[in-house]
Design an enzyme around this catalytic site. Sequence first.
Site, PDB file in Angstrom:
ATOM      1  N   GLN A 229     -16.454  20.719  22.156  1.00  0.00           N
ATOM      2  CA  GLN A 229     -15.313  21.187  22.933  1.00  0.00           C
ATOM      3  C   GLN A 229     -14.164  20.186  22.909  1.00  0.00           C
ATOM      4  O   GLN A 229     -12.992  20.560  23.001  1.00  0.00           O
ATOM      5  CB  GLN A 229     -15.739  21.477  24.373  1.00  0.00           C
ATOM      6  CG  GLN A 229     -16.753  22.612  24.486  1.00  0.00           C
ATOM      7  CD  GLN A 229     -16.278  23.895  23.820  1.00  0.00           C
ATOM      8  OE1 GLN A 229     -15.280  24.487  24.209  1.00  0.00           O
ATOM      9  NE2 GLN A 229     -16.998  24.336  22.786  1.00  0.00           N
TER      10      GLN A 229
ATOM     11  N   HIS B 142     -11.184  20.690  20.385  1.00  0.00           N
ATOM     12  CA  HIS B 142     -10.123  21.675  20.574  1.00  0.00           C
ATOM     13  C   HIS B 142      -8.750  21.020  20.675  1.00  0.00           C
ATOM     14  O   HIS B 142      -7.776  21.496  20.099  1.00  0.00           O
ATOM     15  CB  HIS B 142     -10.372  22.482  21.857  1.00  0.00           C
ATOM     16  CG  HIS B 142     -11.221  23.694  21.654  1.00  0.00           C
ATOM     17  ND1 HIS B 142     -10.746  24.861  21.106  1.00  0.00           N
ATOM     18  CD2 HIS B 142     -12.520  23.923  21.928  1.00  0.00           C
ATOM     19  CE1 HIS B 142     -11.710  25.759  21.054  1.00  0.00           C
ATOM     20  NE2 HIS B 142     -12.808  25.218  21.540  1.00  0.00           N
TER      21      HIS B 142
ATOM     22  N   GLU C 131     -14.567  25.494  33.252  1.00  0.00           N
ATOM     23  CA  GLU C 131     -14.413  26.656  32.375  1.00  0.00           C
ATOM     24  C   GLU C 131     -15.770  27.017  31.773  1.00  0.00           C
ATOM     25  O   GLU C 131     -16.203  28.167  31.818  1.00  0.00           O
ATOM     26  CB  GLU C 131     -13.411  26.333  31.265  1.00  0.00           C
ATOM     27  CG  GLU C 131     -13.239  27.448  30.253  1.00  0.00           C
ATOM     28  CD  GLU C 131     -12.413  27.017  29.059  1.00  0.00           C
ATOM     29  OE1 GLU C 131     -11.924  27.918  28.340  1.00  0.00           O
ATOM     30  OE2 GLU C 131     -12.255  25.801  28.804  1.00  0.00           O
ATOM     31  N   HIS C 132     -16.430  26.026  31.167  1.00  0.00           N
ATOM     32  CA  HIS C 132     -17.765  26.208  30.593  1.00  0.00           C
ATOM     33  C   HIS C 132     -18.729  25.272  31.310  1.00  0.00           C
ATOM     34  O   HIS C 132     -18.472  24.069  31.402  1.00  0.00           O
ATOM     35  CB  HIS C 132     -17.788  25.844  29.105  1.00  0.00           C
ATOM     36  CG  HIS C 132     -16.779  26.547  28.269  1.00  0.00           C
ATOM     37  ND1 HIS C 132     -15.610  25.934  27.848  1.00  0.00           N
ATOM     38  CD2 HIS C 132     -16.742  27.803  27.764  1.00  0.00           C
ATOM     39  CE1 HIS C 132     -14.909  26.782  27.119  1.00  0.00           C
ATOM     40  NE2 HIS C 132     -15.569  27.934  27.052  1.00  0.00           N
TER      41      HIS C 132
ATOM     42  N   ASP D 284     -18.360  30.920  22.325  1.00  0.00           N
ATOM     43  CA  ASP D 284     -17.060  30.961  21.658  1.00  0.00           C
ATOM     44  C   ASP D 284     -17.004  32.046  20.582  1.00  0.00           C
ATOM     45  O   ASP D 284     -15.922  32.546  20.258  1.00  0.00           O
ATOM     46  CB  ASP D 284     -16.760  29.605  21.012  1.00  0.00           C
ATOM     47  CG  ASP D 284     -16.335  28.558  22.027  1.00  0.00           C
ATOM     48  OD1 ASP D 284     -15.889  28.945  23.119  1.00  0.00           O
ATOM     49  OD2 ASP D 284     -16.458  27.355  21.724  1.00  0.00           O
TER      50      ASP D 284
ATOM     51  N   HIS E  99       4.824  57.895  62.362  1.00  0.00           N
ATOM     52  CA  HIS E  99       3.595  58.060  61.594  1.00  0.00           C
ATOM     53  C   HIS E  99       2.739  59.174  62.211  1.00  0.00           C
ATOM     54  O   HIS E  99       2.226  60.055  61.514  1.00  0.00           O
ATOM     55  CB  HIS E  99       2.795  56.745  61.581  1.00  0.00           C
ATOM     56  CG  HIS E  99       3.329  55.717  60.639  1.00  0.00           C
ATOM     57  ND1 HIS E  99       4.588  55.193  60.736  1.00  0.00           N
ATOM     58  CD2 HIS E  99       2.749  55.108  59.569  1.00  0.00           C
ATOM     59  CE1 HIS E  99       4.785  54.302  59.779  1.00  0.00           C
ATOM     60  NE2 HIS E  99       3.670  54.229  59.048  1.00  0.00           N
TER      61      HIS E  99
END
Length: 436
Positions: free
Chosen positions: A263, A266, A332-333, A366, A425
């Site tokens: 990761q 990236h 995230e992961h 992924d 109403h």
Amino acid sequence: MIQTTDLRGQTPSRRELLALIPRATVDVSVATEAAAALIEAVRAGGSSALFEQAERFDRVRPAALRVPAADIAAAADALEPLVRAALVESIARVTASSAAQVPAPQTTHPAPGATVVQRWQPVARAGVYVPGGKAVYPSSVVMNVVPAQVAGVSSIALASPAQAAFGGSVHPTILGAAGLLGIDEVYAIGGAGAIGALAYGVADLGLEPVQVISGPGNNFVAAAKRLVRGSVGIDAEAGATEILVIADAEADATLVAVDLISQAEHDEQAAALLVTDSAALGSAVAAEIARLAPLTASAERVAVSLAGPQSAIVLVDDLAAAAAFSNAYGPEHLEIQTRDDDAVLALIENAGAIFVGPHTPVSLGDYLAGSNHVLPTGGQARFSSGLGAYTFLRPQQIVRYAAEPLADVAERLVALSRAELLPAHGEAVAARFERP
């Protein structure tokens, strides 16, 4: 290469944990002013502004901003066979998982003759952004387009930066993935300007505005999505990727290290964290990172990511403390590699996606797990979810009452309307029974 944070012997509160959590120092807000200027230029100048931005940022002037349908079809035909097979398999798996996210309509009957139907209605048009830059992301085409198609979105526009290496067109592997999915509206536009174009449309390009924009990008893309939110829906302000691994003494240090490295490649801002109750494992993982990271083709980028303030090996007293740290972080992961994965999983509240066991690396998610890899970053998993079919659906309630069930509640409704100082109403209901 990677820092160690020792929290053993401490019992920080969630507020204190939030202050201790390592994060990247880059703030999306610093890109807001530039993103706003790029969006406004597109709104004012249309295609000419998009051409100028391509020359400025992508160093190429596309022959045409909209990619011809024939080029998309040709790119699909030209995909390398194994890549094509992988994409076809990914499409099938993500389609199956996305279909499970579409709720069935439900009908309730508050009284005889009264119904409330809950339905989930797709938006008519969506925009998908697929980034360029350091990597090529045909998998992101799949992860964004498939949920929209499963939700029932009838019109999808895809934007991806112009590539100088391919004459100003979109990368052919991106085009090939789009072609496999039947997407023929693809634009060679990138960055904040592309987000503005999708949100507001470009008349001289024939690009109609969309209702929802999804897809990851850099800080300028994230800032642009924040700016257009309200005019359109967005999936999230996706930032640099994150992985947090909870592991104990029984975990394989090499597997943990390669997952962190995977990761980190990236982006230089990517975050990689190991949270463990084993100092021995922490030391072994650090040693494996030092051995393996220089061997990968992305070694330079990995080194910056792992040495940054956002990455760390965090030592805690026990796995309950590791779960508490992870919940405060909202990764995230999240990977769990422990002697009792299910016990740790039961303690987890906040994560974009959770990968359980030594044979479930984030890399699987992924590409081919069937789950979606467009996930909340920067702690947003504490209050939001990843991309799914539901991103493109809106819950709507359809109410249908006959005269009798309306009459049954009329007196109480009138009383409530008067209590709220909104007597009209109640009068609107009473009028239905006072007419001859």
